[in-house]
Scaffold this motif. Structure first.
Motif, PDB file in Angstrom:
ATOM      1  N   UNK A 160       0.838  -1.194   0.000  1.00 48.04           N
ATOM      2  CA  UNK A 160       0.000   0.000   0.000  1.00 48.04           C
ATOM      3  C   UNK A 160       0.873   1.243   0.000  1.00 48.04           C
ATOM      4  N   UNK A 161       0.779   2.040  -1.056  1.00 44.56           N
ATOM      5  CA  UNK A 161       1.593   3.248  -1.220  1.00 44.56           C
ATOM      6  C   UNK A 161       0.758   4.473  -0.818  1.00 44.56           C
ATOM      7  N   UNK A 162       1.344   5.352  -0.023  1.00 47.15           N
ATOM      8  CA  UNK A 162       0.718   6.626   0.326  1.00 47.15           C
ATOM      9  C   UNK A 162       1.642   7.760  -0.129  1.00 47.15           C
ATOM     10  N   UNK A 163       1.109   8.676  -0.896  1.00 46.93           N
ATOM     11  CA  UNK A 163       1.897   9.800  -1.390  1.00 46.93           C
ATOM     12  C   UNK A 163       1.223  11.093  -0.946  1.00 46.93           C
ATOM     13  N   UNK A 164       1.925  11.911  -0.210  1.00 47.77           N
ATOM     14  CA  UNK A 164       1.320  13.114   0.352  1.00 47.77           C
ATOM     15  C   UNK A 164       0.856  14.075  -0.735  1.00 47.77           C
ATOM     16  N   UNK A 165      -0.357  14.585  -0.541  1.00 49.33           N
ATOM     17  CA  UNK A 165      -0.946  15.593  -1.423  1.00 49.33           C
ATOM     18  C   UNK A 165      -1.056  16.890  -0.636  1.00 49.33           C
ATOM     19  N   UNK A 166      -0.490  17.971  -1.167  1.00 46.63           N
ATOM     20  CA  UNK A 166      -0.497  19.246  -0.447  1.00 46.63           C
ATOM     21  C   UNK A 166      -1.761  20.060  -0.682  1.00 46.63           C
ATOM     22  N   UNK A 167      -2.529  19.704  -1.675  1.00 52.67           N
ATOM     23  CA  UNK A 167      -3.760  20.418  -1.981  1.00 52.67           C
ATOM     24  C   UNK A 167      -4.219  20.071  -3.379  1.00 52.67           C
ATOM     25  N   UNK A 168      -5.419  20.520  -3.774  1.00 47.96           N
ATOM     26  CA  UNK A 168      -5.947  20.172  -5.100  1.00 47.96           C
ATOM     27  C   UNK A 168      -5.007  20.532  -6.244  1.00 47.96           C
ATOM     28  N   UNK A 169      -4.277  21.636  -6.122  1.00 51.41           N
ATOM     29  CA  UNK A 169      -3.375  22.048  -7.186  1.00 51.41           C
ATOM     30  C   UNK A 169      -2.102  21.227  -7.271  1.00 51.41           C
TER      31      UNK A 169
END
Length: 453
Positions: A160-169
């Motif tokens: 299971x890979x989790x990649x941080x998203x800083x926001x919609x953009x």
């Protein structure tokens, strides 16, 4: 001819009940795990289907209420999934170089639901690399160009890979990183002939109803991919006990040959096993300001044979991280000691100035419907509040920050701090990714959730 599995004729109902209870608790997370594998990698007609074995599937979005295969899903990080078939040969995982400051992790989970290994920011860094995941039957040499070998006790495994998203953009940046996640068989990586293909498998259909009424059918199948070799040799005494009621790897499980007394014991044992899992979950951890905090996920050494803890962890939120990777305070009661219910009250969660959850990566507070433990549809499409959102939120005059937890909008002026809730009991999970020492040793205490009068 395969001989059906059945309880030994000398096993009285009471013994059958005791073993069935033990087997139900032991097998609960394994059957639950099979259900996810079936939906994600086997049943191409499933709405939750991702990809066949040994192929990475990237979800280029965060989880929403449409995602129902996993309870309490994380909606912070776009996921990538890889179900690995390790029977014929190992699989090489390639992770790309990722910029400093962005968190990612690759959690390796076996068929027992043990977290047997990790890659990612915390443990291997963001420079990228190639890692060999090998099953229990492989005894070859680690080739050049491989940065590490990770052993799995079972012949199938989930990454299971989790990649941080800083926001919609930021989504396009995450997609570019996900494109660098690769999986190859060892022969494909080396450019050598592939070994003989493993035997085909007749995968039985599963759903929640079938899992509840016939769990040992699925447990027998799963156990056929869990050999008691190497570090799993400790399973042998348990497997011998389970065999007394017909739980044996790869054999059909049937109750046709059970006596009425044995059948009654089997049903009673399954029922009592389920109740013990629920009780363990309800009493899990230490309650701090209404939040239950404790460590429920880990490897075989972590559980030390405590299968009730492993089962409760799966029931509460399967595929959770080790505490060193993430801490999960779960809301059990409001500041007045009542179970939170947004059909009856509105709530406020206030973090004093500069006293946010202590994370090396980031933190979040996610809302679920307590009846399903799934994300909740709402007018603004918000399922959580997390630390990357802080710049868009309003602070109080003293510098504190209040999250409004309620069913209805607090009004346009307050929507930046609104965590929408269902019209009923709520299940709220705080996540602290790559927690700092004070989150692990109990120094930091999450603030209480207070009813708004």
């Amino acid at each position: 001819m395969t001989v059906p599995s059945l309880a030994r004729p000398d096993a009285p109902g009471g013994e059958v009940q005791a073993i069935a209870e033990e087997a139900f608790i032991y097998g609960f997370p394994m059957v639950m795990n099979y259900g996810t594998m079936y939906e994600y990698a086997i049943d191409i007609s499933s709405s939750q289907y991702k990809a066949p074995f040994n192929r990475v599937y990237n979800t280029a979005r965060v989880f929403t209420p449409r995602d129902t295969a996993i309870v309490t899903p994380n909606s912070d990080t776009p996921y990538s999934f890889l179900w690995m078939d390790l029977r014929a040969e190992p699989v090489v995982l390639t992770v790309p170089k990722i910029e400093k400051g962005r968190y990612f992790s690759v959690q390796l989970i076996d068929l027992y639901t043990h977290n047997y290994g990790y890659l990612g920011t915390r443990i291997t860094g963001n420079e990228g690399g190639r890692y060999l995941v090998a099953g229990p039957s492989w005894h070859g040499e680690t080739p050049k160009g491989i940065d590490g070998l990770i052993r799995c006790e079972t012949e199938f495994s989930l990454a299971g890979y989790r990649t941080q998203l800083f926001g919609p953009g930021d989504l396009d940046n995450v997609k570019a990183i996900q494109a660098g996640y690769r999986a190859q068989t060892l022969s494909g990586f080396l450019g050598t002939p592939a070994p003989a293909a493993p035997p085909g498998i007749e995968w039985p259909k599963i759903d929640k109803g079938l899992a509840a009424t016939d769990p040992f059918r699925y447990l027998n199948l799963v156990l056929s991919f869990c050999p008691t070799v190497g570090t799993a040799e400790v399973e042998r005494p348990l497997r011998q006990r389970l065999a007394r009621i017909g739980i044996e790897p790869g054999k059909p499980f049937t109750t046709d040959h059970l006596t009425p007394d044995q059948k009654a014991g089997l049903v009673a044992g399954m029922k009592s096993g389920l109740e013990k899992i629920k009780a363990r979950l309800a009493g899990f951890g230490t309650e701090v300001n209404g939040w239950r905090i404790g460590s429920a996920f880990g490897d075989r050494d972590f559980y030390k044979g405590d299968w009730a803890l492993r089962a409760a962890a799966a029931m509460g939120g399967i595929y959770g991280n080790n505490a060193t990777e993430a801490v999960y305070p779960i809301l059990a009661a409001d500041s007045e000691g009542h179970k939170p219910d947004c059909s009856k009250a509105r709530y406020a969660l206030t973090f004093p100035k500069d006293q946010f959850p202590p994370a090396n990566a980031f933190w979040s507070v996610t809302m679920y419907d307590a009846r399903t433990q799934l994300l909740v549809e709402n007018p603004i499409g918000r399922f959580l509040i997390n630390s990357p959102m802080l710049a868009r939120m309003k602070t109080n005059e003293d510098g504190s920050l209040t999250i409004s937890i309620q069913r209805d909008s607090p009004g346009k002026d307050g929507e930046s701090n609104w965590l929408p809730a269902p019209d009923g009991p709520i299940y709220v999970v705080m996540r602290v990714y790559w927690p700092r020492r004070e989150a692990l040793d109990g120094t930091w205490k999450p603030p209480a959730v207070v009813p708004v009068k």
